[in-house]
Design a protein around this motif. Structure first.
Motif, mmCIF file in Angstrom:
data_model
loop_
_atom_site.group_PDB
_atom_site.id
_atom_site.type_symbol
_atom_site.label_atom_id
_atom_site.label_comp_id
_atom_site.label_asym_id
_atom_site.label_seq_id
_atom_site.Cartn_x
_atom_site.Cartn_y
_atom_site.Cartn_z
ATOM 1 N N ASP A 26 -99.067 62.342 -62.667
ATOM 2 C CA ASP A 26 -98.409 62.077 -61.396
ATOM 3 C C ASP A 26 -96.997 62.646 -61.418
ATOM 4 O OD1 ASP A 26 -100.247 59.925 -59.958
ATOM 5 O OD2 ASP A 26 -100.058 59.283 -62.041
ATOM 6 N N ALA A 27 -96.565 63.155 -60.294
ATOM 7 C CA ALA A 27 -95.173 63.578 -60.107
ATOM 8 C C ALA A 27 -94.913 63.534 -58.608
ATOM 9 C CB ALA A 27 -94.928 64.975 -60.660
ATOM 10 N N VAL A 28 -94.374 62.412 -58.140
ATOM 11 C CA VAL A 28 -94.281 62.204 -56.693
ATOM 12 C C VAL A 28 -92.880 61.742 -56.318
ATOM 13 C CG1 VAL A 28 -95.283 59.901 -57.038
ATOM 14 C CG2 VAL A 28 -95.164 60.831 -54.743
ATOM 15 N N MET A 29 -92.344 62.367 -55.296
ATOM 16 C CA MET A 29 -91.076 61.957 -54.699
ATOM 17 C C MET A 29 -91.371 61.079 -53.493
ATOM 18 S SD MET A 29 -88.931 65.524 -54.991
ATOM 19 C CE MET A 29 -90.365 66.541 -54.621
ATOM 20 N N ARG A 30 -90.654 59.957 -53.401
ATOM 21 C CA ARG A 30 -90.938 58.954 -52.384
ATOM 22 C C ARG A 30 -89.694 58.725 -51.522
ATOM 23 N NH1 ARG A 30 -93.427 54.515 -56.675
ATOM 24 N NH2 ARG A 30 -95.421 55.563 -57.084
ATOM 25 N N PHE A 31 -89.851 58.934 -50.231
ATOM 26 C CA PHE A 31 -88.763 58.699 -49.284
ATOM 27 C C PHE A 31 -89.171 57.565 -48.354
ATOM 28 C CE2 PHE A 31 -88.654 63.111 -50.557
ATOM 29 C CZ PHE A 31 -87.318 63.306 -50.901
ATOM 30 N N ASP A 43 -90.189 50.123 -43.591
ATOM 31 C CA ASP A 43 -91.537 49.719 -43.993
ATOM 32 C C ASP A 43 -92.626 50.439 -43.213
ATOM 33 O OD1 ASP A 43 -93.259 48.129 -45.608
ATOM 34 O OD2 ASP A 43 -93.610 46.788 -43.904
ATOM 35 N N ALA A 44 -92.292 50.931 -42.033
ATOM 36 C CA ALA A 44 -93.283 51.601 -41.190
ATOM 37 C C ALA A 44 -93.356 53.102 -41.426
ATOM 38 C CB ALA A 44 -92.983 51.340 -39.714
ATOM 39 N N VAL A 45 -92.358 53.673 -42.094
ATOM 40 C CA VAL A 45 -92.308 55.124 -42.279
ATOM 41 C C VAL A 45 -91.944 55.443 -43.724
ATOM 42 C CG1 VAL A 45 -91.275 57.292 -41.546
ATOM 43 C CG2 VAL A 45 -91.621 55.455 -39.873
ATOM 44 N N ASN A 46 -92.945 55.891 -44.475
ATOM 45 C CA ASN A 46 -92.770 56.355 -45.844
ATOM 46 C C ASN A 46 -93.310 57.767 -45.947
ATOM 47 O OD1 ASN A 46 -92.139 53.775 -47.782
ATOM 48 N ND2 ASN A 46 -93.385 53.189 -46.003
ATOM 49 N N PHE A 47 -92.603 58.607 -46.695
ATOM 50 C CA PHE A 47 -93.004 60.001 -46.838
ATOM 51 C C PHE A 47 -93.074 60.331 -48.323
ATOM 52 C CE2 PHE A 47 -92.011 64.641 -46.749
ATOM 53 C CZ PHE A 47 -93.124 65.044 -46.018
ATOM 54 N N TRP A 48 -94.267 60.704 -48.807
ATOM 55 C CA TRP A 48 -94.470 61.064 -50.212
ATOM 56 C C TRP A 48 -94.842 62.537 -50.303
ATOM 57 C CZ3 TRP A 48 -97.384 57.073 -53.724
ATOM 58 C CH2 TRP A 48 -96.726 55.836 -53.672
ATOM 59 N N ARG A 99 -106.480 62.672 -58.415
ATOM 60 C CA ARG A 99 -105.214 63.036 -57.794
ATOM 61 C C ARG A 99 -105.353 64.365 -57.057
ATOM 62 N NH1 ARG A 99 -104.896 58.808 -61.590
ATOM 63 N NH2 ARG A 99 -102.794 57.970 -61.656
ATOM 64 N N ASP A 100 -104.350 64.632 -56.225
ATOM 65 C CA ASP A 100 -104.259 65.909 -55.536
ATOM 66 C C ASP A 100 -102.787 66.170 -55.254
ATOM 67 O OD1 ASP A 100 -104.994 68.268 -54.371
ATOM 68 O OD2 ASP A 100 -106.290 67.376 -52.849
ATOM 69 N N LYS A 101 -102.464 67.383 -54.880
ATOM 70 C CA LYS A 101 -101.081 67.743 -54.556
ATOM 71 C C LYS A 101 -100.944 67.938 -53.056
ATOM 72 C CE LYS A 101 -101.049 71.163 -57.614
ATOM 73 N NZ LYS A 101 -102.077 70.860 -58.641
ATOM 74 N N GLY A 102 -99.905 67.322 -52.474
ATOM 75 C CA GLY A 102 -99.714 67.444 -51.039
ATOM 76 C C GLY A 102 -98.640 66.511 -50.522
ATOM 77 N N VAL A 103 -98.798 66.112 -49.261
ATOM 78 C CA VAL A 103 -97.821 65.240 -48.596
ATOM 79 C C VAL A 103 -98.574 64.123 -47.881
ATOM 80 C CG1 VAL A 103 -96.096 67.048 -48.327
ATOM 81 C CG2 VAL A 103 -97.797 66.684 -46.530
ATOM 82 N N THR A 104 -97.923 62.956 -47.789
ATOM 83 C CA THR A 104 -98.512 61.795 -47.127
ATOM 84 C C THR A 104 -97.453 61.072 -46.312
ATOM 85 O OG1 THR A 104 -100.163 61.459 -48.872
ATOM 86 C CG2 THR A 104 -99.666 59.578 -47.462
ATOM 87 N N LEU A 105 -97.825 60.730 -45.090
ATOM 88 C CA LEU A 105 -97.026 59.845 -44.254
ATOM 89 C C LEU A 105 -97.779 58.527 -44.152
ATOM 90 C CD1 LEU A 105 -94.687 59.290 -42.197
ATOM 91 C CD2 LEU A 105 -96.234 60.186 -40.433
ATOM 92 N N TRP A 106 -97.112 57.421 -44.508
ATOM 93 C CA TRP A 106 -97.799 56.134 -44.456
ATOM 94 C C TRP A 106 -96.797 55.018 -44.161
ATOM 95 C CZ3 TRP A 106 -97.071 51.916 -47.837
ATOM 96 C CH2 TRP A 106 -96.248 52.162 -48.934
ATOM 97 N N PHE A 139 -101.275 45.748 -40.550
ATOM 98 C CA PHE A 139 -101.958 47.029 -40.380
ATOM 99 C C PHE A 139 -101.219 48.101 -41.175
ATOM 100 C CE2 PHE A 139 -102.475 51.140 -38.259
ATOM 101 C CZ PHE A 139 -103.854 51.238 -38.175
ATOM 102 N N GLN A 140 -101.988 48.914 -41.889
ATOM 103 C CA GLN A 140 -101.401 50.027 -42.636
ATOM 104 C C GLN A 140 -102.117 51.328 -42.281
ATOM 105 O OE1 GLN A 140 -101.872 51.242 -47.095
ATOM 106 N NE2 GLN A 140 -100.110 49.844 -47.051
ATOM 107 N N TYR A 141 -101.343 52.397 -42.128
ATOM 108 C CA TYR A 141 -101.901 53.711 -41.840
ATOM 109 C C TYR A 141 -101.468 54.701 -42.929
ATOM 110 C CZ TYR A 141 -97.295 55.416 -40.501
ATOM 111 O OH TYR A 141 -95.973 55.792 -40.537
ATOM 112 N N ARG A 142 -102.261 55.754 -43.120
ATOM 113 C CA ARG A 142 -101.935 56.852 -44.042
ATOM 114 C C ARG A 142 -102.460 58.156 -43.451
ATOM 115 N NH1 ARG A 142 -102.569 54.522 -49.757
ATOM 116 N NH2 ARG A 142 -102.862 52.286 -49.431
ATOM 117 N N LEU A 143 -101.681 59.204 -43.535
ATOM 118 C CA LEU A 143 -102.086 60.538 -43.111
ATOM 119 C C LEU A 143 -101.771 61.507 -44.237
ATOM 120 C CD1 LEU A 143 -100.615 60.463 -39.485
ATOM 121 C CD2 LEU A 143 -103.014 60.139 -40.135
#
Length: 407
Positions: free
Chosen positions: A112-117, A121-126, A164-171, A179-183
């Motif tokens: 794993d190597a992930v940066m977390r912004f 609580d409603a907007v997280n960007f990995w 695992r995979d490499k990419g970006v996620t908005l959750w 309720f939780q969402y992930r894209l």
């Protein structure tokens, strides 16, 4: 002083959102805004399988080895930025999920190597390398399962990094964390040389949690009676032009197929005072590759990844658990049923997997003993020879004792 206390609390919140809670922590930067935590996570196993050894693959085999052997760094700076880096080393594993090998393998990887912004609580960007947001089973922490491990058949097809995979996620979490969402936008099949096209794999996941919230990016397989949880989730994944179907004898194809998958899952855990904690979890998943496995050139097609354990398939699992009220002893059982497009040369293979055992928690998940007895039952058995290789399919039983340490 009050500002410093606030920063320390924010940093602590970010670090506590990581999978485990052991390890030393260092602070740094102005007003100690930064923090870094180090952890070691190991799962040492004794495995015994009743078949797979000898010249005819019919002798029993045993070995000591590590299932997981990891060092992790978790960092945070202020209340908005976090970092998670994890390495893993394994060597010479003889007894694997469905096979017994010669053990001549060694692997060290940046798992794993992930940066977390975190905006709120409603907007997280990995972004980076981490678990893709599809099945709950894959998102459950490896060190906090209900049973010995996750399903051997739950991985998505044609993912170079496995779980695992490499990419970006908005959750994020909405409606008071009910309720939780992930894209996701991930690499998916990252092999432009042999794939029809180099396209991203897109995914969406959501869950509704009706009792205590599950508000992190990851889940747990059990909360050891510390929460009352009822969560219902589902997800969808797709990737265009992921593989060829009409392979010729030379291994060249011209017709491309798409990848589509969906899953639905449920998790319930409820502690009852004086009685114990009950856990029920289940899921169904369908991985579709447009029937690309229906091809006469099996020898050329088999190693492309559209067949086998992680190829086109559908199925699911049910897990149950019971933890005693006054003793850190938890019993569990698991049942799985899957239909595989082709496994070891047998088309439309059906496999049932059963397992049961117990967890004894000496110090929570940080020091835990697990014992499990499991059996894999194949609908079609025998040997197949193609592509210069011999593939042997037969039922097998495995006994595993595992000691987990998080430090």
């Amino acid at each position: 002083m009050e500002f410093r206390k606030l920063l320390t609390a924010c940093v602590g919140t970010v670090l506590l959102a990581t999978p485990a809670f052991a390890g030393p922590t260092w602070t740094f930067g102005p007003e100690d805004q930064g923090a870094l935590k180090l952890e070691y996570k190991g799962q040492f196993q004794l495995n015994h399988r009743d078949t797979g050894g000898g010249s005819d693959d019919d002798e029993s085999v045993s070995e000591f080895n590590f299932r997981r052997n990891r060092v992790a760094l978790m960092g945070a700076y202020g209340k908005h930025f976090g970092l998670y880096v994890q390495t893993e080393f394994n060597e010479d594993n003889n007894i694997t999920g469905f096979n017994v090998t010669d053990g001549d393998n060694e692997d060290f990887q940046l798992l794993d190597a992930v940066m977390r912004f975190k905006y709120n609580d409603a907007v997280n960007f990995w972004l980076g390398k981490y678990k893709y947001s599809f099945t709950r089973e894959n998102l459950e922490a490896c060190e906090m399962p209900l049973t010995l491990d996750r399903s051997l058949l739950i991985r998505a097809p044609l993912v170079d990094e496995g779980t695992r995979d490499k990419g970006v996620t908005l959750w994020g979490n909405l409606f008071d964390q009910k309720f939780q969402y992930r894209l996701d936008a991930m690499n998916g099949r990252n092999d432009s040389a042999s794939a029809p096209d180099s396209a991203f794999r897109y995914g969406a996941r959501a869950h509704v949690t009706l009792l205590d919230p599950e508000n992190g990016h990851g889940y747990k397989g059990t909360y050891l009676g510390e929460k009352k949880v009822l969560t219902i989730g589902g997800a969808y994944q797709m990737e265009k032009d992921v593989a060829y179907s009409n392979y010729t004898a030379a291994g060249i194809g011209s017709e491309s197929v798409d990848y589509k998958a969906w899953t639905a899952d449920l998790f319930f855990e409820y502690p009852v005072d004086g009685v114990g904690t009950f856990t029920v979890s289940g899921a169904y998943a369908d991985y579709d590759l447009d029937d690309a496995y229906k091809n006469d050139n099996l020898a050329d097609l088999y190693d492309t990844g559209i067949m086998g354990i992680n190829g086109e398939k559908n199925g699911g699992y049910v897990k149950i658990g019971y933890m005693l009220p006054n003793l850190p002893l938890q019993f569990f059982a698991r049942s799985e049923s899957w239909s595989l497009s082709n496994y070891n040369g047998f088309y439309d293979q059906e496999v049932d997997w059963y397992g049961g055992g117990f967890n004894y928690y000496f110090r929570g998940q940080d020091l835990k003993l697990t014992m499990e007895l499991s059996q894999a039952d194949f609908d079609k058995e025998g040997k197949k020879v193609f592509g210069g290789k011999t593939y042997n399919t037969e039922d097998f039983t495995t006994v595993t004792a595992q000691l987990q340490v998080i430090f």
